[in-house]
Design a protein around this motif. Sequence first.
Motif, PDB file in Angstrom:
ATOM      1  N   GLY A 135      15.403   6.710 -25.323  1.00  0.00           N
ATOM      2  CA  GLY A 135      16.776   6.630 -25.794  1.00  0.00           C
ATOM      3  C   GLY A 135      16.852   6.007 -27.173  1.00  0.00           C
ATOM      4  N   GLU A 136      18.080   5.693 -27.590  1.00  0.00           N
ATOM      5  CA  GLU A 136      18.326   5.086 -28.898  1.00  0.00           C
ATOM      6  C   GLU A 136      18.198   3.568 -28.763  1.00  0.00           C
ATOM      7  N   HIS A 137      17.489   2.938 -29.729  1.00  0.00           N
ATOM      8  CA  HIS A 137      17.291   1.489 -29.684  1.00  0.00           C
ATOM      9  C   HIS A 137      17.532   0.888 -31.065  1.00  0.00           C
ATOM     10  N   SER A 138      17.964  -0.361 -31.065  1.00  0.00           N
ATOM     11  CA  SER A 138      18.170  -1.117 -32.298  1.00  0.00           C
ATOM     12  C   SER A 138      17.138  -2.241 -32.337  1.00  0.00           C
ATOM     13  N   LEU A 139      16.373  -2.329 -33.439  1.00  0.00           N
ATOM     14  CA  LEU A 139      15.331  -3.345 -33.597  1.00  0.00           C
ATOM     15  C   LEU A 139      15.779  -4.383 -34.628  1.00  0.00           C
ATOM     16  N   VAL A 140      15.592  -5.674 -34.320  1.00  0.00           N
ATOM     17  CA  VAL A 140      15.882  -6.766 -35.250  1.00  0.00           C
ATOM     18  C   VAL A 140      14.760  -7.792 -35.118  1.00  0.00           C
ATOM     19  N   VAL A 141      14.274  -8.313 -36.248  1.00  0.00           N
ATOM     20  CA  VAL A 141      13.252  -9.352 -36.251  1.00  0.00           C
ATOM     21  C   VAL A 141      13.875 -10.624 -36.823  1.00  0.00           C
ATOM     22  N   ASN A 142      13.672 -11.749 -36.117  1.00  0.00           N
ATOM     23  CA  ASN A 142      14.174 -13.052 -36.559  1.00  0.00           C
ATOM     24  C   ASN A 142      13.013 -13.991 -36.862  1.00  0.00           C
ATOM     25  N   ALA A 143      13.165 -14.815 -37.910  1.00  0.00           N
ATOM     26  CA  ALA A 143      12.242 -15.925 -38.177  1.00  0.00           C
ATOM     27  C   ALA A 143      12.892 -17.158 -37.570  1.00  0.00           C
ATOM     28  N   VAL A 144      12.185 -17.803 -36.627  1.00  0.00           N
ATOM     29  CA  VAL A 144      12.770 -18.878 -35.835  1.00  0.00           C
ATOM     30  C   VAL A 144      11.882 -20.118 -35.913  1.00  0.00           C
ATOM     31  N   THR A 145      12.517 -21.303 -36.109  1.00  0.00           N
ATOM     32  CA  THR A 145      11.770 -22.563 -36.067  1.00  0.00           C
ATOM     33  C   THR A 145      11.460 -22.893 -34.615  1.00  0.00           C
ATOM     34  N   GLN A 146      10.608 -23.902 -34.404  1.00  0.00           N
ATOM     35  CA  GLN A 146      10.241 -24.279 -33.041  1.00  0.00           C
ATOM     36  C   GLN A 146      11.417 -24.889 -32.296  1.00  0.00           C
ATOM     37  N   SER A 147      12.410 -25.386 -33.025  1.00  0.00           N
ATOM     38  CA  SER A 147      13.605 -25.923 -32.368  1.00  0.00           C
ATOM     39  C   SER A 147      14.593 -24.817 -32.015  1.00  0.00           C
ATOM     40  N   GLY A 148      14.324 -23.569 -32.425  1.00  0.00           N
ATOM     41  CA  GLY A 148      15.164 -22.447 -32.073  1.00  0.00           C
ATOM     42  C   GLY A 148      16.134 -22.027 -33.161  1.00  0.00           C
ATOM     43  N   LYS A 149      16.105 -22.673 -34.320  1.00  0.00           N
ATOM     44  CA  LYS A 149      17.009 -22.323 -35.408  1.00  0.00           C
ATOM     45  C   LYS A 149      16.510 -21.053 -36.093  1.00  0.00           C
ATOM     46  N   VAL A 150      17.418 -20.094 -36.276  1.00  0.00           N
ATOM     47  CA  VAL A 150      17.070 -18.829 -36.933  1.00  0.00           C
ATOM     48  C   VAL A 150      17.177 -19.022 -38.448  1.00  0.00           C
ATOM     49  N   LEU A 151      16.050 -18.844 -39.144  1.00  0.00           N
ATOM     50  CA  LEU A 151      16.021 -18.997 -40.603  1.00  0.00           C
ATOM     51  C   LEU A 151      16.434 -17.712 -41.311  1.00  0.00           C
ATOM     52  N   ALA A 152      16.047 -16.577 -40.751  1.00  0.00           N
ATOM     53  CA  ALA A 152      16.361 -15.293 -41.382  1.00  0.00           C
ATOM     54  C   ALA A 152      16.282 -14.194 -40.339  1.00  0.00           C
ATOM     55  N   SER A 153      16.992 -13.109 -40.613  1.00  0.00           N
ATOM     56  CA  SER A 153      16.980 -11.937 -39.730  1.00  0.00           C
ATOM     57  C   SER A 153      16.844 -10.681 -40.568  1.00  0.00           C
ATOM     58  N   SER A 154      16.208  -9.687 -39.978  1.00  0.00           N
ATOM     59  CA  SER A 154      16.140  -8.388 -40.646  1.00  0.00           C
ATOM     60  C   SER A 154      17.437  -7.638 -40.351  1.00  0.00           C
ATOM     61  N   SER A 155      17.684  -6.625 -41.133  1.00  0.00           N
ATOM     62  CA  SER A 155      18.821  -5.763 -40.819  1.00  0.00           C
ATOM     63  C   SER A 155      18.413  -4.885 -39.630  1.00  0.00           C
ATOM     64  N   PRO A 156      19.373  -4.492 -38.792  1.00  0.00           N
ATOM     65  CA  PRO A 156      19.023  -3.676 -37.621  1.00  0.00           C
ATOM     66  C   PRO A 156      18.403  -2.338 -38.033  1.00  0.00           C
ATOM     67  N   ARG A 157      17.425  -1.913 -37.265  1.00  0.00           N
ATOM     68  CA  ARG A 157      16.747  -0.644 -37.512  1.00  0.00           C
ATOM     69  C   ARG A 157      16.942   0.224 -36.269  1.00  0.00           C
ATOM     70  N   LYS A 158      17.549   1.407 -36.436  1.00  0.00           N
ATOM     71  CA  LYS A 158      17.809   2.318 -35.315  1.00  0.00           C
ATOM     72  C   LYS A 158      16.643   3.281 -35.184  1.00  0.00           C
ATOM     73  N   ILE A 159      16.121   3.403 -33.954  1.00  0.00           N
ATOM     74  CA  ILE A 159      15.047   4.369 -33.677  1.00  0.00           C
ATOM     75  C   ILE A 159      15.404   5.134 -32.407  1.00  0.00           C
ATOM     76  N   PHE A 160      14.716   6.249 -32.216  1.00  0.00           N
ATOM     77  CA  PHE A 160      14.902   7.057 -31.018  1.00  0.00           C
ATOM     78  C   PHE A 160      13.553   7.197 -30.335  1.00  0.00           C
ATOM     79  N   LEU A 161      13.494   6.878 -29.055  1.00  0.00           N
ATOM     80  CA  LEU A 161      12.257   6.992 -28.292  1.00  0.00           C
ATOM     81  C   LEU A 161      12.388   8.182 -27.346  1.00  0.00           C
ATOM     82  N   HIS A 162      11.471   9.137 -27.498  1.00  0.00           N
ATOM     83  CA  HIS A 162      11.474  10.333 -26.645  1.00  0.00           C
ATOM     84  C   HIS A 162      10.289  10.241 -25.700  1.00  0.00           C
ATOM     85  N   GLN A 163      10.550  10.598 -24.449  1.00  0.00           N
ATOM     86  CA  GLN A 163       9.506  10.680 -23.437  1.00  0.00           C
ATOM     87  C   GLN A 163       9.656  12.005 -22.721  1.00  0.00           C
TER      88      GLN A 163
END
Length: 174
Positions: A135-163
């Motif tokens: 199906g259709e999926h949205s991918l996002v990558v976050n840079a996170v400190t050990q305390s859980g604070k998000v320093l930066a995020s990527s913009s969402p990337r839409k992909i389609f997975l076919h099986q």
Amino acid sequence: MRLILLISLLLLSAQSLATVYRWVDEKGKVHYSDEQKNNAEAVELNENTQNNMTINTPTKINITPTTEASINYSISITSPQEEATVRDNNGAFTVSVSITPQLPRGVLMTLLVDGVITAPAQVSNIFQLTGINRGEHSLVVNAVTQSGKVLASSSPRKIFLHQASVFGPAKKSK
């Protein structure tokens, strides 16, 4: 017996208050002693002789620390491409990430597929995924400190997975 011990201790302590003598030898070096030498003079010691120290109160220095929060990190997903079609019956694919500047030690990356963390936090910028449904999926990558604070995020990337479907083409009944 105790009285004798107490009196002897008092007498010994009185003897310890000996006179201090000062003299200068033939080389010009100054000496102090409790024994009188020729050319020695008695030194008068004040009972309130104390070393006094003053401690300056520290002044606060305003330094703006360079923390990872003040640095603007840029995260981008390099693979798969935007709206790419991934064909894999096991739902396996690789996500590659580019980060600038380099993340400091202790900062990890997490991958979210459709808003859910699907891979453990890691230092590597390559994520290996398996078991993703078609199906259709949205991918996002976050840079996170050990305390859980998000320093930066990527913009969402839409992909389609076919099986391949487990259901074959419909058979015509006779």
